[in-house]
Write a protein that holds these residues in place. Structure first.
Motif, PDB file in Angstrom:
ATOM      1  N   UNK A 124       0.825  -1.206   0.000  1.00 47.50           N
ATOM      2  CA  UNK A 124       0.000   0.000   0.000  1.00 47.50           C
ATOM      3  C   UNK A 124       0.860   1.256   0.000  1.00 47.50           C
ATOM      4  N   UNK A 125       1.943   1.215   0.764  1.00 46.10           N
ATOM      5  CA  UNK A 125       2.846   2.367   0.801  1.00 46.10           C
ATOM      6  C   UNK A 125       3.473   2.619  -0.563  1.00 46.10           C
ATOM      7  N   UNK A 126       3.901   1.535  -1.220  1.00 47.24           N
ATOM      8  CA  UNK A 126       4.505   1.673  -2.553  1.00 47.24           C
ATOM      9  C   UNK A 126       3.495   2.211  -3.546  1.00 47.24           C
ATOM     10  N   UNK A 127       2.281   1.665  -3.518  1.00 43.67           N
ATOM     11  CA  UNK A 127       1.232   2.109  -4.444  1.00 43.67           C
ATOM     12  C   UNK A 127       0.870   3.565  -4.189  1.00 43.67           C
ATOM     13  N   UNK A 128       0.744   3.948  -2.930  1.00 41.59           N
ATOM     14  CA  UNK A 128       0.329   5.306  -2.588  1.00 41.59           C
ATOM     15  C   UNK A 128       1.390   6.336  -2.971  1.00 41.59           C
ATOM     16  N   UNK A 129       2.670   5.976  -2.781  1.00 41.93           N
ATOM     17  CA  UNK A 129       3.743   6.935  -3.031  1.00 41.93           C
ATOM     18  C   UNK A 129       4.166   7.004  -4.487  1.00 41.93           C
ATOM     19  N   UNK A 130       4.060   5.886  -5.196  1.00 38.43           N
ATOM     20  CA  UNK A 130       4.559   5.871  -6.579  1.00 38.43           C
ATOM     21  C   UNK A 130       3.574   5.236  -7.543  1.00 38.43           C
ATOM     22  N   UNK A 131       2.297   5.268  -7.186  1.00 32.16           N
ATOM     23  CA  UNK A 131       1.287   4.618  -8.020  1.00 32.16           C
ATOM     24  C   UNK A 131       1.217   5.184  -9.414  1.00 32.16           C
ATOM     25  N   UNK A 132       1.279   6.514  -9.539  1.00 34.44           N
ATOM     26  CA  UNK A 132       1.177   7.125 -10.864  1.00 34.44           C
ATOM     27  C   UNK A 132       2.360   6.747 -11.735  1.00 34.44           C
ATOM     28  N   UNK A 133       3.562   6.645 -11.127  1.00 33.18           N
ATOM     29  CA  UNK A 133       4.747   6.255 -11.885  1.00 33.18           C
ATOM     30  C   UNK A 133       4.613   4.816 -12.362  1.00 33.18           C
ATOM     31  N   UNK A 134       4.140   3.943 -11.455  1.00 35.01           N
ATOM     32  CA  UNK A 134       3.948   2.539 -11.822  1.00 35.01           C
ATOM     33  C   UNK A 134       2.920   2.418 -12.930  1.00 35.01           C
ATOM     34  N   UNK A 135       1.820   3.171 -12.848  1.00 36.34           N
ATOM     35  CA  UNK A 135       0.774   3.122 -13.865  1.00 36.34           C
ATOM     36  C   UNK A 135       1.318   3.544 -15.220  1.00 36.34           C
ATOM     37  N   UNK A 136       2.079   4.643 -15.229  1.00 38.51           N
ATOM     38  CA  UNK A 136       2.645   5.129 -16.485  1.00 38.51           C
ATOM     39  C   UNK A 136       3.597   4.107 -17.092  1.00 38.51           C
ATOM     40  N   UNK A 137       4.326   3.378 -16.230  1.00 41.76           N
ATOM     41  CA  UNK A 137       5.256   2.358 -16.714  1.00 41.76           C
ATOM     42  C   UNK A 137       4.512   1.226 -17.405  1.00 41.76           C
ATOM     43  N   UNK A 138       3.425   0.742 -16.784  1.00 46.43           N
ATOM     44  CA  UNK A 138       2.645  -0.342 -17.378  1.00 46.43           C
ATOM     45  C   UNK A 138       2.012   0.095 -18.693  1.00 46.43           C
ATOM     46  N   UNK A 139       1.477   1.316 -18.719  1.00 44.76           N
ATOM     47  CA  UNK A 139       0.821   1.796 -19.931  1.00 44.76           C
ATOM     48  C   UNK A 139       1.837   1.998 -21.044  1.00 44.76           C
ATOM     49  N   UNK A 140       3.013   2.538 -20.701  1.00 46.22           N
ATOM     50  CA  UNK A 140       4.056   2.756 -21.709  1.00 46.22           C
ATOM     51  C   UNK A 140       4.486   1.439 -22.346  1.00 46.22           C
ATOM     52  N   UNK A 141       4.506   0.383 -21.534  1.00 43.77           N
ATOM     53  CA  UNK A 141       4.889  -0.934 -22.046  1.00 43.77           C
ATOM     54  C   UNK A 141       3.702  -1.688 -22.641  1.00 43.77           C
ATOM     55  N   UNK A 142       2.503  -1.081 -22.527  1.00 46.72           N
ATOM     56  CA  UNK A 142       1.276  -1.732 -23.001  1.00 46.72           C
ATOM     57  C   UNK A 142       1.156  -3.129 -22.402  1.00 46.72           C
ATOM     58  N   UNK A 143       1.432  -3.215 -21.102  1.00 50.74           N
ATOM     59  CA  UNK A 143       1.462  -4.510 -20.429  1.00 50.74           C
ATOM     60  C   UNK A 143       0.839  -4.373 -19.040  1.00 50.74           C
ATOM     61  N   UNK A 144      -0.290  -5.062 -18.826  1.00 54.58           N
ATOM     62  CA  UNK A 144      -0.959  -5.018 -17.530  1.00 54.58           C
ATOM     63  C   UNK A 144      -0.652  -6.256 -16.689  1.00 54.58           C
TER      64      UNK A 144
END
Length: 295
Positions: A31-51
């Motif tokens: 939860x801490x990782x998601x809350x602090x860097x969730x937007x970065x993680x989301x952008x990474x998955x979308x950039x790679x087109x990989x969920x």
């Protein structure tokens, strides 16, 4: 209790397990990782087109919610809540919401099968270690209050996420969220009266079952409200009430909460919702009926 039906294995959630504290600690980190860097993680998955990464995490969380105790389930739901609350890409919100809908459908199907509702196959095979004849295996099963409380916890998680994220309101409707609410309550049809007059071993749980249903309904009311109230209103920003008359049509097209209100009215949701509540038997008790009417 575990049972198998149509090649599916169902298990009512336990109150406690030996893994709860360990998994809860893991979820606090997640939860801490998601809350602090969730937007970065989301952008990474979308950039790679990989969920795949976020899907693997969701699978882990779902297993915890269905098979571990209350502490671990609450921790897993808090990670889901953190993810849905901050995600800004529709594909990621949809992926998370689909997992949550499958989770609600799992509990609805399990409850319906345990109770022998007509929409499901009435007979099931109990897992190893169970004794009794085939006819004994076909009787209605006991739905533990922990199961109802677990569904209420999922509703609460969704309510908090919808309060925080406008995009989640739209996704909730499109993923069948309103139908999932009605289905979860419909599967509890007559459960209060049946568990009061059923097997002696079930009678002791009748009161807690009724209490669990009242809690479920209370949270479901809040979930419906969270889906139809414009989030900006909670932050003292321009609300739908403040929008000039000429802009109301535009607001209906662009505001998720307005679209949800329109959808509920068109689909006759409130009638189905009220019927489902009535059929649980919770309104037959003066005390419980008063609790529901005061919600």
């Amino acid at each position: 209790e575990m049972f198998e039906a149509d090649n599916k294995i169902f298990c009512q959630p336990p109150e406690k397990t030996a893994l709860d504290r360990v998994f809860s600690a893991i979820c606090r980190v997640l939860k801490l990782v998601v809350s602090k860097s969730g937007s970065i993680i989301s952008e990474t998955y979308i950039a790679k087109d990989d969920l795949k990464g976020t899907t693997n995490l969701n699978v882990l969380l779902v297993i915890a919610i269905t098979h571990l105790g209350e502490e671990a389930a609450a921790a897993a739901l808090s990670v889901f809540e953190a993810k849905i609350s901050i995600e800004t890409h529709p594909d990621l919100i949809q992926s998370d919401m689909e997992f949550v809908m499958e989770l609600l459908n799992h509990y609805a199907e399990m409850t319906g099968r345990l109770r022998g509702l007509e929409v499901f196959q009435p007979n099931f095979q109990k897992r190893k270690g169970t004794q009794g004849s085939q006819s004994e295996m076909q009787v209605k099963g006991y739905v533990h209050p922990y199961t109802i409380v677990r569904v209420a916890s999922i509703f609460q998680m969704l309510k908090t996420a919808l309060d925080a994220n406008d995009l989640a309101q739209d996704t909730f409707r499109m993923a069948g969220g309103f139908e999932a609410i009605v289905r979860a309550i419909c599967c509890l049809r007559d459960i209060v009266t049946e568990q009061e007059t059923g097997h002696p071993s079930e009678a002791s749980g009748a009161k807690s079952c009724a209490e669990a249903i009242v809690k479920l309904l209370e949270i479901s009311f809040g979930l419906v409200n969270a889906s139809i109230v414009k989030n900006a209103r909670k932050h003292n920003i321009l609300s739908v009430v403040d929008i000039p008359t000429d802009d109301i049509t535009t607001d209906m097209l662009t505001n998720p909460s307005s679209r949800n209100r329109q959808y509920l009215n068109q689909q006759g949701f409130y009638f189905d919702y009220a019927c489902a509540i009535s059929k649980t038997g919770i309104l037959l008790s003066d005390h419980d009926a008063l609790c529901i009417l005061n919600l």
